[in-house]
Design a protein around this motif. Sequence first.
Motif, mmCIF file in Angstrom:
data_model
loop_
_atom_site.group_PDB
_atom_site.id
_atom_site.type_symbol
_atom_site.label_atom_id
_atom_site.label_comp_id
_atom_site.label_asym_id
_atom_site.label_seq_id
_atom_site.Cartn_x
_atom_site.Cartn_y
_atom_site.Cartn_z
ATOM 1 N N ASP A 271 0.857 -1.173 0.000
ATOM 2 C CA ASP A 271 0.000 0.000 0.000
ATOM 3 C C ASP A 271 0.903 1.236 0.000
ATOM 4 N N HIS A 272 0.410 2.306 -0.592
ATOM 5 C CA HIS A 272 1.213 3.522 -0.681
ATOM 6 C C HIS A 272 1.611 3.993 0.720
ATOM 7 N N GLY A 273 2.898 4.274 0.887
ATOM 8 C CA GLY A 273 3.424 4.735 2.170
ATOM 9 C C GLY A 273 4.010 3.640 3.031
ATOM 10 N N ASP A 274 3.835 2.355 2.643
ATOM 11 C CA ASP A 274 4.390 1.253 3.422
ATOM 12 C C ASP A 274 5.908 1.317 3.474
ATOM 13 N N THR A 275 6.463 0.931 4.619
ATOM 14 C CA THR A 275 7.874 0.589 4.708
ATOM 15 C C THR A 275 8.004 -0.892 4.366
ATOM 16 N N VAL A 276 8.873 -1.205 3.409
ATOM 17 C CA VAL A 276 8.987 -2.563 2.891
ATOM 18 C C VAL A 276 10.388 -3.082 3.170
ATOM 19 N N ARG A 277 10.462 -4.295 3.725
ATOM 20 C CA ARG A 277 11.742 -4.930 4.046
ATOM 21 C C ARG A 277 11.823 -6.269 3.307
ATOM 22 N N LEU A 278 12.878 -6.436 2.512
ATOM 23 C CA LEU A 278 13.076 -7.655 1.729
ATOM 24 C C LEU A 278 14.363 -8.338 2.182
ATOM 25 N N HIS A 279 14.242 -9.608 2.565
ATOM 26 C CA HIS A 279 15.400 -10.426 2.906
ATOM 27 C C HIS A 279 15.706 -11.303 1.691
ATOM 28 N N ILE A 280 16.836 -11.070 1.027
ATOM 29 C CA ILE A 280 17.163 -11.769 -0.216
ATOM 30 C C ILE A 280 18.392 -12.642 0.008
ATOM 31 N N VAL A 281 18.249 -13.939 -0.290
ATOM 32 C CA VAL A 281 19.316 -14.917 -0.106
ATOM 33 C C VAL A 281 19.652 -15.521 -1.459
ATOM 34 N N ASN A 282 20.945 -15.644 -1.761
ATOM 35 C CA ASN A 282 21.387 -16.276 -3.002
ATOM 36 C C ASN A 282 21.821 -17.710 -2.694
ATOM 37 N N ALA A 283 21.001 -18.680 -3.098
ATOM 38 C CA ALA A 283 21.322 -20.091 -2.900
ATOM 39 C C ALA A 283 21.929 -20.719 -4.143
ATOM 40 N N GLY A 284 22.202 -19.900 -5.168
ATOM 41 C CA GLY A 284 22.748 -20.424 -6.408
ATOM 42 C C GLY A 284 24.256 -20.318 -6.461
ATOM 43 N N TYR A 285 24.791 -20.505 -7.662
ATOM 44 C CA TYR A 285 26.233 -20.537 -7.860
ATOM 45 C C TYR A 285 26.715 -19.353 -8.687
ATOM 46 N N MET A 286 25.820 -18.421 -9.001
ATOM 47 C CA MET A 286 26.168 -17.242 -9.783
ATOM 48 C C MET A 286 25.768 -15.990 -9.005
#
Length: 385
Positions: A271-286
């Motif tokens: 929704d407009h105005g939200d604070t958004v937190r993304l946890h991104i994990v790289n499980a690959g080889y590149m």
Amino acid sequence: MTDRIGAPGFDMSRRELVAATGGMTVLAGCMSRFDESETPSSEESQPAAETGDDEESSLPWTSSPEVVQVDEQGGSVTLRSVTARHAVHPLDSMGGPVELPKVWAFQADEGEPSVPGPILRTTEGNDIEVTLDNTGNVHPHTLHFHGVSKTWENDGVPTTTGIQVGPDEKHTYTIPANVPGTHLYHCHYQTHRHIDMGMYGIFRVDPKRYEPADKEYFFTVKDWDSRLNRQLAGEDVDYSPRNRNPDVFTINGKSLPRTLHPEDGSPIIVDHGDTVRLHIVNAGYMSHPMHTHNHRFRLVEKDGGQVPEAAQYDHDVTNIAPAERHTIEFTADADPGIYLLHCHKVNHAMNGRVYPGGMVTGIVYRDAMDTDVFADLMEYAGYEG
């Protein structure tokens, strides 16, 4: 306690989504292209042993990853490896169908097998016990947890600890919750093969007095060479990890357009105005340079370390190397619409020779969910609103 969700994190329910999209009546009958043989039966939904001679049609389908609140169930969880089929994007739209005929998925307790595996979440100071149940399987496995400080015998590496979990064996690992942040866990037996077969997931340790954002999501990015999965399913193909050539690119196990599916995918619904937190994990080889459209973010955590506020700055690409974990934050302050989040190695944003596809999802404002554009995307994704 587990949360069944499509985009792992603090997400809206199906009822809320249907209400937000007006029921998506424009998509009535959009699944007519989905052959009944592609839909898992109730018998196929039961866990299958990791035997070498399983018929492909008898294997269960993977589900979406779930969040397991380990500290709410006494600090313990059991993980089991289940041989399954994995639908990356099962429809014939946008370069599909894309499927992996055999994966080794993790299943938590009495949940469903998933790729990525379940997100194990606890709080700083609440150590956990993880039992690896290898009953019914034919390959040894182990569990290795990144990030936290643990004893030698709990490191999960068979060649240096002498501990592996053989077929029909169980072993319990004690994993301290002493490093707050987002971490990776995976099998460390024949690592080059077992991660590529799907044996990986996220371990999240919330700091004490953790303050969640308005919207919070967990993403695991992964590159695949489908020849391995096809070879272990019995197909006559040549594969060697020395000549690995990835041809499938996923976020939380799905490729665009399936990434935008409200239950099976991982749309970032805001929704407009939200604070958004993304946890991104790289499980690959590149390495994967992840880029947000029309939103600038700050990197606030990396590999379990807090980034000092003085070192944070606004940018729109974060390059995530293998096994790295980046937590980014932004404010949903753009003109309400649909904006991409994707790997900027553009051949990773493809399904085979079809563009767009692959490692792409979207930041979707709720106000844009009743548009014809979003309805078309949902049709491509196979949403039965």
